[in-house]
Design a protein around this motif. Structure first.
Motif, short mmCIF file in Angstrom:
data_model
loop_
_atom_site.label_atom_id
_atom_site.label_comp_id
_atom_site.label_asym_id
_atom_site.label_seq_id
_atom_site.Cartn_x
_atom_site.Cartn_y
_atom_site.Cartn_z
N GLN A 176 1.02 -1.06 -0.01
CA GLN A 176 0.01 -0.14 -0.13
C GLN A 176 0.67 1.15 0.07
O GLN A 176 0.71 2.11 -0.77
N THR A 177 2.01 1.27 0.67
CA THR A 177 2.83 2.40 0.79
C THR A 177 3.24 2.77 -0.46
O THR A 177 3.42 3.88 -1.04
N TYR A 178 4.04 1.66 -1.28
CA TYR A 178 4.47 1.97 -2.63
C TYR A 178 3.55 2.34 -3.59
O TYR A 178 3.60 2.88 -4.78
N ALA A 179 2.15 1.59 -3.41
CA ALA A 179 0.96 2.03 -4.33
C ALA A 179 0.78 3.64 -4.37
O ALA A 179 0.51 4.17 -5.38
N ASN A 180 0.60 3.96 -3.22
CA ASN A 180 0.21 5.55 -3.02
C ASN A 180 1.52 6.36 -3.46
O ASN A 180 1.24 7.38 -3.75
N MET A 181 2.57 5.76 -3.89
CA MET A 181 3.85 6.30 -4.52
C MET A 181 3.74 6.11 -5.78
O MET A 181 4.82 6.63 -6.58
N GLY A 182 2.71 5.65 -6.32
CA GLY A 182 2.86 5.10 -7.77
C GLY A 182 3.75 4.08 -8.17
O GLY A 182 4.25 3.82 -9.27
N GLY A 183 4.12 3.23 -7.17
CA GLY A 183 5.07 2.21 -7.48
C GLY A 183 4.67 0.80 -7.55
O GLY A 183 5.44 -0.08 -7.85
N ILE A 184 3.50 0.59 -7.45
CA ILE A 184 2.64 -0.58 -7.63
C ILE A 184 1.56 -0.50 -8.90
O ILE A 184 1.15 0.35 -9.10
N THR A 185 1.64 -1.69 -9.45
CA THR A 185 0.60 -1.63 -10.87
C THR A 185 -0.67 -2.12 -10.11
O THR A 185 -1.11 -3.12 -9.58
#
Length: 576
Positions: free
Chosen positions: A148-157
């Motif tokens: 979730q952390t990296y998703a919020n940073m645009g790092g997850i597809t």
């Protein structure tokens, strides 16, 4: 042949979609009268079904032939845990990786490269890889907050478009994980899907183990209550010379590790009131060690008391994850009891605990699972996981989402899962007359680095033959050199009185972002400090640690989860 099946699936999918739309309208209170049909005319239904040309065009656009094989070779990377097993193989290069690589190249023309990540520091290492934009195309973690952390940073597809659009190309993935696990983490408000949840086939989690031969030697019965368990530990200590002879000073009545929350689970959760609500479990359940469940502190207080009475391994906080010191003490025969993964003493064949005890102590030296910790209702309650396991996700650097989806589909196919779980006949297993599998201890290249190769069957955790009866029999047969009686007892006890986790479907909790690993470290540290504190300083140590944990983000998560629950369910405290 696969093209024909593809067309059939697409056509049926369209028919079912239209039928479902019709049913939805007819059940609507504001729907038209029965005389006005909600279904489109036959001509429209026919045109809605894809033609052979349209299906072929879709495959062509995706660069696939009629067998779902890429016309041009694609390349992907896949995370694999490195457990640092002594005597094991390189996790990224062995018999099993070759099986997968050959199969993916043959079936989908996808070239696979495995990227090893240390199992015991996987959270930290994966964080670093994600931050550097170097995470494997298919990544695996137990920590959803990390995702979730990296998703919020645009790092997850966002996987939602792919699982939906490619559903007809992924029959094994959808058939095995089903809608429940595939969409478990789909955000109810945004529709985003950052990860798929692997399937947990067996809910077996923790067991409490006791040296059966020590019980017999001291004429003790298996403990069935907290008081009996404590009395047993004292008997072990008081009779150290009888049990260990010249090594009496090395006796450890009860062992645990720095991860007190995991390793004393049955003890600590027995103090949780049996009437705990689903709301409390959701609001406080972000810590998977049950730290925030009501009355948990009293379980740690009991452990503190035992520690100060010399019943607990005095050096337990000193050794980090992956260290083998405790295992070696258990294998040597110095430990009377411990709590661990449900089958821990029966794993690893010739290198495992049971085999070493038999060699060093004798054939009767066995650990047996016991149930000594009833709760306030007299129930041997086990808080079991939901039927989900590791989280599978694609970092935003993944340029081959379809090839990666095909990998997850391939690894979910029954014949592939069965081979990876049981290995080569005659090498790692033999087929029994009833069709079940019996494990053979491998000593060569066929050694598995993880139980049933779960590090490779990433959509699946736990043996699954496709037949429940054969699976149960194979499970009992699956421990070379171990009396099947011990496995049967452990398998029965570990889920007895179980309460299975449920999905509250509350969506993202923003305050959890970036907190998972940090809070886990704080938890482990203060629990260790509380256990080793003098009895008169226990409350101060525990309360200070809990205050720091809550002030460091724990309370914010509790508050947001509470608000999310009440927004969805109002005053209800139980999920239906």
């Amino acid at each position: 042949m696969r093209l024909t099946r593809f067309l059939t699936i697409l056509a049926l999918g369209s028919v079912f979609a239209l039928a479902f739309a019709g049913c939805t309208k007819s059940n609507n209170k504001d729907s038209a009268s029965p005389s006005s049909s909600s279904a489109p005319p036959a001509s429209e239904q026919s045109s809605a079904s894809p033609s052979a040309d349209e299906a072929a065009a879709k495959l062509e656009k995706l660069g696939l032939d009629s067998n779902f094989k890429f016309k041009e070779t694609r390349k992907i990377t896949v995370e694999i845990y490195d457990r640092g097993n002594t005597g094991g193989s390189k996790p990224e290069d062995n018999v099993y990786t070759k099986y997968i690589k050959d199969g993916m190249l043959r079936d989908h023309n996808v070239e696979v490269t495995f990227v090893p990540v240390p199992r015991w520091t996987e959270g930290e290492v994966l964080n670093n890889l994600l931050a550097a934009g170097q995470a494997p195309d298919i990544s695996v973690t137990y920590s959803y907050p990390t995702i979730q952390t990296y998703a919020n940073m645009g790092g997850i597809t966002d996987l939602a478009p792919f699982v939906d659009e490619y559903k007809d190309l992924l029959p094994n993935l959808w058939g095995y994980l089903t809608d429940s696990n595939i969409n478990w983490d789909r955000d109810p408000s945004t529709g985003k899907l950052w990860a798929l949840e692997a399937r947990l086939n067996v809910l077996n989690r923790i067991n409490t183990f006791v040296r059966e031969d020590w019980l017999k030697k001291l004429d003790l019965q298996a403990p069935t209550s907290l008081q009996e368990f404590e009395s047993m530990l004292k008997a072990f200590k008081d009779n150290a010379s009888t049990l260990l002879g010249k090594d009496a000073d090395k006796i450890i009545p009860f062992s645990t590790s720095f991860d007190v929350g995991w390793r004393t689970d049955h003890l600590t959760t027995s103090f949780v009131p049996d009437n705990i609500t689903d709301k409390d479990i959701y609001v406080n359940g972000f810590d998977d060690r049950k730290l925030l469940y009501p009355n948990y502190k009293e379980g740690i207080r009991t452990l503190n008391k035992w520690y100060n009475e010399g019943l607990v391994w005095k050096d337990f906080p000193l050794y980090p994850a992956g260290d083998k010191t405790e295992d070696n003490l258990i294998k040597t025969g110095f430990v009377g009891a411990f709590i661990h993964n449900w089958d821990y003493p029966y794993r690893d064949g010739e290198d495992g605990i049971t085999a070493n005890l038999h060699k060093l102590v004798g054939p009767d030296a066995n650990y047996i699972a016991v149930e000594p910790f009833p709760n306030d209702a007299g129930v041997y309650r086990k808080f079991l996981s939901a039927p989900v396991d590791r989280k599978l996700f694609f970092p935003s650097t993944n340029k081959e989402p379809l090839a990666s989806m095909f990998y997850l589909d391939w690894i979910s196919k029954l014949e592939n899962r069965v081979y990876l779980q049981f290995g080569e006949e005659g090498k790692t297993h033999e087929k029994m007359p009833d069709g079940s599998f019996k494990t053979i201890a491998a000593t060569d290249e066929y050694i598995m680095n993880s139980p049933a190769n779960i590090d490779y069957t990433i959509t699946s955790n736990g043996i699954d033959t496709g037949n429940p009866d054969l699976t149960a029999k194979s499970l009992a047969n699956g421990y070379a050199g171990v009396d099947a009686r011990l496995i049967e007892i452990a398998n029965k006890i570990t889920t007895n009185g179980g309460r299975v986790g449920q999905n509250a479907k509350a969506g993202e909790i923003k305050s959890e972002e970036g907190q998972g690993e940090a809070l886990s470290k704080k938890r482990d540290a203060f629990l260790d400090q509380a256990v080793v504190a003098s009895v008169d300083k226990f409350d101060a140590a525990y309360d200070a640690g809990m205050k720091d944990y809550l002030n460091s983000g724990g309370q914010a998560i509790i508050d947001e989860r509470k608000a999310a629950w009440e927004k969805l369910y109002g005053s209800e405290t139980m999920l239906k």
